[in-house]
Design an enzyme around this catalytic site. Sequence first.
Site, PDB file in Angstrom:
ATOM      1  N   LEU A 145     119.772  18.089 -14.519  1.00 49.81           N
ATOM      2  CA  LEU A 145     120.555  18.141 -15.760  1.00 49.81           C
ATOM      3  C   LEU A 145     119.766  17.416 -16.848  1.00 49.81           C
ATOM      4  CD1 LEU A 145     124.161  17.386 -14.467  1.00 49.81           C
ATOM      5  CD2 LEU A 145     123.378  19.487 -15.566  1.00 49.81           C
ATOM      6  N   GLY A 147     117.545  18.948 -18.837  1.00 45.81           N
ATOM      7  CA  GLY A 147     116.478  19.858 -19.252  1.00 45.81           C
ATOM      8  C   GLY A 147     115.175  19.165 -19.593  1.00 45.81           C
ATOM      9  N   CYS A 149     114.233  17.973 -22.455  1.00 45.90           N
ATOM     10  CA  CYS A 149     114.434  16.819 -23.322  1.00 45.90           C
ATOM     11  C   CYS A 149     114.547  15.518 -22.519  1.00 45.90           C
ATOM     12  CB  CYS A 149     115.679  17.053 -24.161  1.00 45.90           C
ATOM     13  SG  CYS A 149     116.251  15.625 -25.046  1.00 45.90           S
ATOM     14  N   ALA A 221     119.915  30.739 -11.660  1.00 53.80           N
ATOM     15  CA  ALA A 221     120.838  31.826 -11.983  1.00 53.80           C
ATOM     16  C   ALA A 221     120.077  33.142 -11.985  1.00 53.80           C
ATOM     17  CB  ALA A 221     121.455  31.584 -13.353  1.00 53.80           C
ATOM     18  N   GLY A 288      99.501  18.336 -32.994  1.00 56.89           N
ATOM     19  CA  GLY A 288     100.870  18.461 -33.522  1.00 56.89           C
ATOM     20  C   GLY A 288     101.682  17.245 -33.084  1.00 56.89           C
ATOM     21  N   VAL A 376      99.487  22.454 -27.165  1.00 61.82           N
ATOM     22  CA  VAL A 376      99.340  23.465 -28.215  1.00 61.82           C
ATOM     23  C   VAL A 376     100.619  24.292 -28.398  1.00 61.82           C
ATOM     24  CG1 VAL A 376      96.836  23.647 -28.077  1.00 61.82           C
ATOM     25  CG2 VAL A 376      98.247  24.994 -26.516  1.00 61.82           C
ATOM     26  N   HIS A 551     121.413  -5.710 -47.713  1.00 61.88           N
ATOM     27  CA  HIS A 551     120.162  -6.450 -47.872  1.00 61.88           C
ATOM     28  C   HIS A 551     120.070  -7.526 -46.803  1.00 61.88           C
ATOM     29  CE1 HIS A 551     116.780  -8.406 -49.784  1.00 61.88           C
ATOM     30  NE2 HIS A 551     117.414  -9.570 -49.663  1.00 61.88           N
TER      31      HIS A 551
HETATM   32  P1  FAD Z   1     115.499  22.829 -22.157  1.00 59.25           P
HETATM   33  O1  FAD Z   1     115.684  21.405 -22.455  1.00 59.25           O
HETATM   34  O2  FAD Z   1     114.107  23.291 -21.865  1.00 59.25           O
HETATM   35  O3  FAD Z   1     116.444  23.175 -20.918  1.00 59.25           O
HETATM   36  C1  FAD Z   1     116.437  24.436 -20.336  1.00 59.25           C
HETATM   37  C2  FAD Z   1     116.880  24.308 -18.897  1.00 59.25           C
HETATM   38  O4  FAD Z   1     117.155  25.588 -18.360  1.00 59.25           O
HETATM   39  C3  FAD Z   1     115.820  23.687 -17.989  1.00 59.25           C
HETATM   40  O5  FAD Z   1     116.312  22.496 -17.428  1.00 59.25           O
HETATM   41  C4  FAD Z   1     115.558  24.755 -16.929  1.00 59.25           C
HETATM   42  O6  FAD Z   1     115.368  24.199 -15.636  1.00 59.25           O
HETATM   43  C5  FAD Z   1     116.843  25.568 -16.977  1.00 59.25           C
HETATM   44  N1  FAD Z   1     116.684  26.956 -16.536  1.00 59.25           N
HETATM   45  C6  FAD Z   1     115.785  27.867 -16.972  1.00 59.25           C
HETATM   46  N2  FAD Z   1     115.992  29.054 -16.353  1.00 59.25           N
HETATM   47  C7  FAD Z   1     117.042  28.878 -15.502  1.00 59.25           C
HETATM   48  C8  FAD Z   1     117.712  29.721 -14.581  1.00 59.25           C
HETATM   49  N3  FAD Z   1     117.385  31.009 -14.424  1.00 59.25           N
HETATM   50  N4  FAD Z   1     118.738  29.194 -13.864  1.00 59.25           N
HETATM   51  C9  FAD Z   1     119.113  27.901 -14.003  1.00 59.25           C
HETATM   52  N5  FAD Z   1     118.502  27.066 -14.865  1.00 59.25           N
HETATM   53  C10 FAD Z   1     117.482  27.541 -15.607  1.00 59.25           C
HETATM   54  N6  FAD Z   1     112.616  17.428 -29.311  1.00 59.25           N
HETATM   55  C11 FAD Z   1     113.186  16.559 -30.169  1.00 59.25           C
HETATM   56  O7  FAD Z   1     114.141  16.926 -30.868  1.00 59.25           O
HETATM   57  N7  FAD Z   1     112.748  15.271 -30.281  1.00 59.25           N
HETATM   58  C12 FAD Z   1     111.697  14.811 -29.558  1.00 59.25           C
HETATM   59  O8  FAD Z   1     111.315  13.644 -29.688  1.00 59.25           O
HETATM   60  C13 FAD Z   1     111.063  15.703 -28.646  1.00 59.25           C
HETATM   61  N8  FAD Z   1     110.036  15.292 -27.885  1.00 59.25           N
HETATM   62  C14 FAD Z   1     109.480  16.164 -26.987  1.00 59.25           C
HETATM   63  C15 FAD Z   1     108.412  15.729 -26.218  1.00 59.25           C
HETATM   64  C16 FAD Z   1     107.826  16.574 -25.295  1.00 59.25           C
HETATM   65  C17 FAD Z   1     106.677  16.084 -24.464  1.00 59.25           C
HETATM   66  C18 FAD Z   1     108.340  17.899 -25.121  1.00 59.25           C
HETATM   67  C19 FAD Z   1     107.738  18.829 -24.111  1.00 59.25           C
HETATM   68  C20 FAD Z   1     109.393  18.346 -25.898  1.00 59.25           C
HETATM   69  C21 FAD Z   1     109.965  17.487 -26.844  1.00 59.25           C
HETATM   70  N9  FAD Z   1     111.023  17.905 -27.645  1.00 59.25           N
HETATM   71  C22 FAD Z   1     111.572  17.032 -28.549  1.00 59.25           C
HETATM   72  C23 FAD Z   1     111.553  19.287 -27.579  1.00 59.25           C
HETATM   73  C24 FAD Z   1     112.844  19.332 -26.757  1.00 59.25           C
HETATM   74  O9  FAD Z   1     112.614  18.786 -25.486  1.00 59.25           O
HETATM   75  C25 FAD Z   1     113.332  20.754 -26.650  1.00 59.25           C
HETATM   76  O10 FAD Z   1     113.431  21.315 -27.932  1.00 59.25           O
HETATM   77  C26 FAD Z   1     114.701  20.817 -25.974  1.00 59.25           C
HETATM   78  O11 FAD Z   1     114.662  20.276 -24.689  1.00 59.25           O
HETATM   79  C27 FAD Z   1     115.206  22.261 -25.923  1.00 59.25           C
HETATM   80  O12 FAD Z   1     116.445  22.262 -25.294  1.00 59.25           O
HETATM   81  P2  FAD Z   1     117.009  23.554 -24.542  1.00 59.25           P
HETATM   82  O13 FAD Z   1     118.371  23.178 -24.086  1.00 59.25           O
HETATM   83  O14 FAD Z   1     116.832  24.738 -25.382  1.00 59.25           O
HETATM   84  O15 FAD Z   1     116.028  23.770 -23.296  1.00 59.25           O
END
Ligand code: FAD
Length: 574
Positions: A145, A147, A149, A221, A288, A376, A551
């Site tokens: 849980l 993801g 993030c 899923a 970036g 990248v 302040h």
């Molecule tokens: P995710 O967090 O990627 O979650 C998607 C989930 O879906 C995953 O846990 C995956 O396992 C699950 N999943 C996929 N397919 C299936 C399936 N078929 N069945 C069941 N589960 C599945 N953003 C910020 O705002 N601030 C930051 O400081 C920041 N720092 C970051 C640093 C790094 C190193 C990285 C890589 C990213 C960072 N981000 C940051 C970006 C941020 O993590 C993402 O934008 C955010 O997690 C996206 O959320 P989401 O819910 O779309 O997807």
Amino acid sequence: MLFDLVIEKLSGHDSTGKVGKINKEIDSQVSINDVIFTIESGKGTVNFISKYNGIIEKLTIDEGDTIKKGQIIGQVSGEKAEESEIKAGESNTKKASYSFGIAKPVIKNYDVDVVVVGGGPGGYVAAIRASQAGLKVLLVEEDNLGGTCLNYGCIPTKALVNSIDIIEKIKRANEFGIEVDQIKISIQKIMDRKNEVVNTLVSGIAHLMENNKIEYINGKAVVQDENTITVKAKTQESIIKFNNLIIATGSKTFMLPIEGSENKDILTSKELLELNEIPKSLTIIGGGVIGMEFAFIYKGLGSDVNVIEFFPNILNTLDEDVISCIKESAEEKGIKIYESACAVSIKTSMDGSKIVEMKVGDETQYVTSEKVAMAVGRKANLDSLDLNKLNVNLNEKKNGIEVDDFMRTSNPNVYAIGDITNKIQLAHVASHQGIVAADNISGLNKKMCYDLIPSVVFTAPEASQVGVSEKEAINKGIDYLTGKFPLMANGKAQTMGETKGFVKLITDKATRKIIGGSVVGVHAADMISTISNLIAAGVDIDEASHVIYAHPTVSESIHEAILDLDGRGIHFSK
Ligand code: FAD
């Protein structure tokens, strides 16, 4: 099938006993002969042993409860074993004459209003919001849980950033009148602390799921048809019928398709969060947000760091003055930055070190380091669900799921949120899209708006931006004014010894309304929300300048920047 769990045996001829240690909880899986709990009495201990392969659906006892023979204390859904397979409960020292065989998974059917696939900041927030509206919600997550993030992104990186901040503070302790003899860095302890922070937050989300009565299934899923997904786990196969689906499957790391990038020892952000040795030197391809955050982290840990950036500037989307401030700080710390540089290959030398070849203009240059990491960008996870079966279309660039302002896909019962939409890959965007999707499913009419998305980079110093940037104002031909205040002239920043940076505000000249702002410096990430609120409230310079700031705070710099929009700053004049 559903079976009652009945107390059949107590020690000796006892008719009552007390519940000892409970080993299994509701919803946990049990196999034949697992000890579900122990029963204590004056005459000894008896194990309450499972006769089933399945899931514990109900357990009505607590440790210490008195129980009696014949009492039903719970229920299991699953399959019953043959009598010959079941161990006697009294003693686990007896040799058992059973064989486990391969247990068939129990089939469980669900019928829900909303199923959310993906438990990141998009998915879990959408699930909570939908449940708050009284909808029956089920969340599927194949990993942890939280993801990307929580597990591999925002949170672990910031835990590391904060360890580096402590190192930097200790290095400067002398300035504050404190003598520190020696700094000893333990990468293992830094990583352990990072993991602890992650685990605390992940278990917090599990509690949120429970508290909001959201059914949670851990597994992948798989789409069966437009209204059905299944999740196969070892002991349970779930068949989920849904009225609405929210796809929140996120994104994954992208590797530049250059020679050598397929090599397994090329790192990504995921491995950079798990190194148990500090590399002597590290080259990061990509300057970036993610690349620069890691550049400051590993430089802070003691690595020699190189950054290779394709665009003319690192952090290319920010304003020039913001970039200069961060670049200056990076170079002061010794981070070597190559801009307008295109990495073309990664080779491994005889001693195992990596050589990155890059083109800078017409010139070919090489940089050698112990490790190379790629930062990248990230790719939407488009192949994790069968979008064709769902009748869900991709966007024009085919790099994300197409959604309208209501987060609806081409299939009106299917919504998509977060990185999978490839709009803006940030956690707070994913969460807000999740709220919009859930609200629309629950019958409200909510639109997603991308005008006021703050972006932050956790370098040292931090930088943040919201609304219209100066770059954008110029490109769009907006007649604008800027107000600026340097942190050097801010009392609180001086007390902290954090005088790098500034606050900059942009107003529309005609309406005098604040339309954008950037902050670079200490607390930049937190201060940007004040500017978001000024823009959202639609206030002009006169209204904004009447807000009183406490302040001494760094945020007084925002007030000064507002006053500077009219050339009437108090503590600084140009
Ligand atoms: P995710 O967090 O990627 O979650 C998607 C989930 O879906 C995953 O846990 C995956 O396992 C699950 N999943 C996929 N397919 C299936 C399936 N078929 N069945 C069941 N589960 C599945 N953003 C910020 O705002 N601030 C930051 O400081 C920041 N720092 C970051 C640093 C790094 C190193 C990285 C890589 C990213 C960072 N981000 C940051 C970006 C941020 O993590 C993402 O934008 C955010 O997690 C996206 O959320 P989401 O819910 O779309 O997807």
